[in-house]
Design a protein around this motif. Structure first.
Motif, mmCIF file in Angstrom:
data_model
loop_
_atom_site.group_PDB
_atom_site.id
_atom_site.type_symbol
_atom_site.label_atom_id
_atom_site.label_comp_id
_atom_site.label_asym_id
_atom_site.label_seq_id
_atom_site.Cartn_x
_atom_site.Cartn_y
_atom_site.Cartn_z
ATOM 1 N N PHE A 1 46.669 32.587 29.868
ATOM 2 C CA PHE A 1 47.776 33.439 30.323
ATOM 3 C C PHE A 1 49.119 32.797 29.988
ATOM 4 O O PHE A 1 50.033 33.457 29.495
ATOM 5 C CB PHE A 1 47.677 33.687 31.838
ATOM 6 C CG PHE A 1 48.862 34.416 32.390
ATOM 7 C CD1 PHE A 1 48.960 35.787 32.286
ATOM 8 C CD2 PHE A 1 49.901 33.714 33.000
ATOM 9 C CE1 PHE A 1 50.073 36.469 32.787
ATOM 10 C CE2 PHE A 1 51.015 34.373 33.489
ATOM 11 C CZ PHE A 1 51.096 35.751 33.388
ATOM 12 N N ARG B 1 50.830 35.885 41.689
ATOM 13 C CA ARG B 1 49.369 36.054 41.588
ATOM 14 C C ARG B 1 48.647 35.174 42.592
ATOM 15 O O ARG B 1 47.684 35.602 43.236
ATOM 16 C CB ARG B 1 48.914 35.730 40.156
ATOM 17 C CG ARG B 1 47.457 36.002 39.927
ATOM 18 C CD ARG B 1 47.192 37.471 40.142
ATOM 19 N NE ARG B 1 45.813 37.765 39.880
ATOM 20 C CZ ARG B 1 45.189 38.818 40.368
ATOM 21 N NH1 ARG B 1 45.826 39.680 41.113
ATOM 22 N NH2 ARG B 1 43.940 39.035 40.095
ATOM 23 N N LEU C 1 55.561 34.281 37.986
ATOM 24 C CA LEU C 1 54.457 35.250 37.909
ATOM 25 C C LEU C 1 53.175 34.667 38.493
ATOM 26 O O LEU C 1 52.437 35.354 39.210
ATOM 27 C CB LEU C 1 54.229 35.671 36.456
ATOM 28 C CG LEU C 1 55.380 36.406 35.780
ATOM 29 C CD1 LEU C 1 55.091 36.606 34.298
ATOM 30 C CD2 LEU C 1 55.656 37.729 36.478
ATOM 31 N N GLN D 1 48.865 38.873 45.137
ATOM 32 C CA GLN D 1 49.419 40.123 44.619
ATOM 33 C C GLN D 1 49.311 40.122 43.099
ATOM 34 O O GLN D 1 49.141 39.077 42.478
ATOM 35 C CB GLN D 1 50.879 40.259 45.038
ATOM 36 C CG GLN D 1 51.071 40.282 46.532
ATOM 37 C CD GLN D 1 52.545 40.259 46.895
ATOM 38 O OE1 GLN D 1 53.372 39.797 46.123
ATOM 39 N NE2 GLN D 1 52.866 40.758 48.074
ATOM 40 N N VAL D 2 49.429 41.300 42.513
ATOM 41 C CA VAL D 2 49.435 41.393 41.059
ATOM 42 C C VAL D 2 50.881 41.430 40.579
ATOM 43 O O VAL D 2 51.713 42.131 41.161
ATOM 44 C CB VAL D 2 48.645 42.616 40.540
ATOM 45 C CG1 VAL D 2 47.162 42.458 40.831
ATOM 46 C CG2 VAL D 2 49.172 43.900 41.121
ATOM 47 N N PRO D 3 51.197 40.681 39.532
ATOM 48 C CA PRO D 3 52.585 40.599 39.061
ATOM 49 C C PRO D 3 52.939 41.595 37.961
ATOM 50 O O PRO D 3 53.909 41.407 37.242
ATOM 51 C CB PRO D 3 52.660 39.160 38.539
ATOM 52 C CG PRO D 3 51.288 38.899 38.010
ATOM 53 C CD PRO D 3 50.360 39.644 38.947
ATOM 54 N N CYS D 4 52.174 42.660 37.831
ATOM 55 C CA CYS D 4 52.381 43.588 36.712
ATOM 56 C C CYS D 4 53.782 44.181 36.682
ATOM 57 O O CYS D 4 54.372 44.332 35.605
ATOM 58 C CB CYS D 4 51.325 44.690 36.744
ATOM 59 S SG CYS D 4 49.647 44.044 36.510
ATOM 60 N N ALA D 5 54.347 44.527 37.820
ATOM 61 C CA ALA D 5 55.697 45.085 37.848
ATOM 62 C C ALA D 5 56.706 44.055 37.354
ATOM 63 O O ALA D 5 57.613 44.383 36.582
ATOM 64 C CB ALA D 5 56.062 45.553 39.254
ATOM 65 N N GLN D 6 56.532 42.796 37.770
ATOM 66 C CA GLN D 6 57.438 41.741 37.321
ATOM 67 C C GLN D 6 57.260 41.475 35.832
ATOM 68 O O GLN D 6 58.242 41.242 35.125
ATOM 69 C CB GLN D 6 57.191 40.441 38.110
ATOM 70 C CG GLN D 6 57.592 40.534 39.561
ATOM 71 C CD GLN D 6 56.443 40.993 40.461
ATOM 72 O OE1 GLN D 6 55.540 41.723 40.049
ATOM 73 N NE2 GLN D 6 56.487 40.601 41.718
ATOM 74 N N VAL D 7 56.027 41.516 35.356
ATOM 75 C CA VAL D 7 55.764 41.313 33.929
ATOM 76 C C VAL D 7 56.461 42.409 33.121
ATOM 77 O O VAL D 7 57.129 42.129 32.118
ATOM 78 C CB VAL D 7 54.244 41.288 33.631
ATOM 79 C CG1 VAL D 7 53.978 41.373 32.138
ATOM 80 C CG2 VAL D 7 53.611 40.040 34.226
ATOM 81 N N THR D 8 56.336 43.641 33.565
ATOM 82 C CA THR D 8 56.972 44.767 32.877
ATOM 83 C C THR D 8 58.483 44.591 32.831
ATOM 84 O O THR D 8 59.122 44.785 31.785
ATOM 85 C CB THR D 8 56.605 46.098 33.568
ATOM 86 O OG1 THR D 8 55.187 46.247 33.543
ATOM 87 C CG2 THR D 8 57.266 47.286 32.881
#
Length: 133
Positions: free
Chosen positions: A49, A70, A66, A74-81
């Motif tokens: 990763f 994690r 990020l 929680q999932v960091p998908c919003a922050q990654v986006t």
């Protein structure tokens, strides 16, 4: 697994793995009775990763944030986006700046091709880079 095996599997050096530990990207592993680092399987996934995130232009601080999200469950998908969008905007702006610099340099190259070096002796520093009147 020991650090050498993790290095082989991840394509990183043992020095880089130790650096990532110190930087907070990789949790400090348990130790064997002999004092060797004993990494879990998740360490290889985490390093993969980190490498992908670096390849996308994310900084180590951004990657650490990020991973912290994690690690909290929680999932960091919003922050990654959001980070991808920010970095993409920065790249677009940098490309715009580079295109402008290329235009300027092409103009200066054309000016340089038609400049007599003897004229520079009479000018301030160099007529190629001085503003046109």
């Amino acid at each position: 697994m020991r650090i050498g095996e993790l290095a082989t599997r991840s394509g990183l050096t043992t020095k880089t793995i130790r650096f990532y530990e110190q930087a907070g990207l990789l949790p400090e592993p348990a130790r064997t009775s002999g004092g060797y680092r004993d990494y879990r399987e998740e360490a290889a996934q985490r390093l993969a990763f980190v490498r992908e995130a670096q390849g996308a232009g994310l900084t180590l601080a951004e990657i650490r944030s990020l991973l912290t999200v994690r690690d909290s469950g929680q999932v960091p998908c919003a922050q990654v986006t959001r980070l991808i969008d920010e970095h993409l905007a920065e790249i677009e702006e940098r490309l715009r700046e580079l295109r402008e610099t290329r235009r300027t340099l092409r103009s200066l190259a054309a000016r340089a091709a038609g400049t007599d070096p003897a004229e520079c002796a009479e000018a301030g520093v160099c007529t190629i880079l001085e503003p046109r009147r």
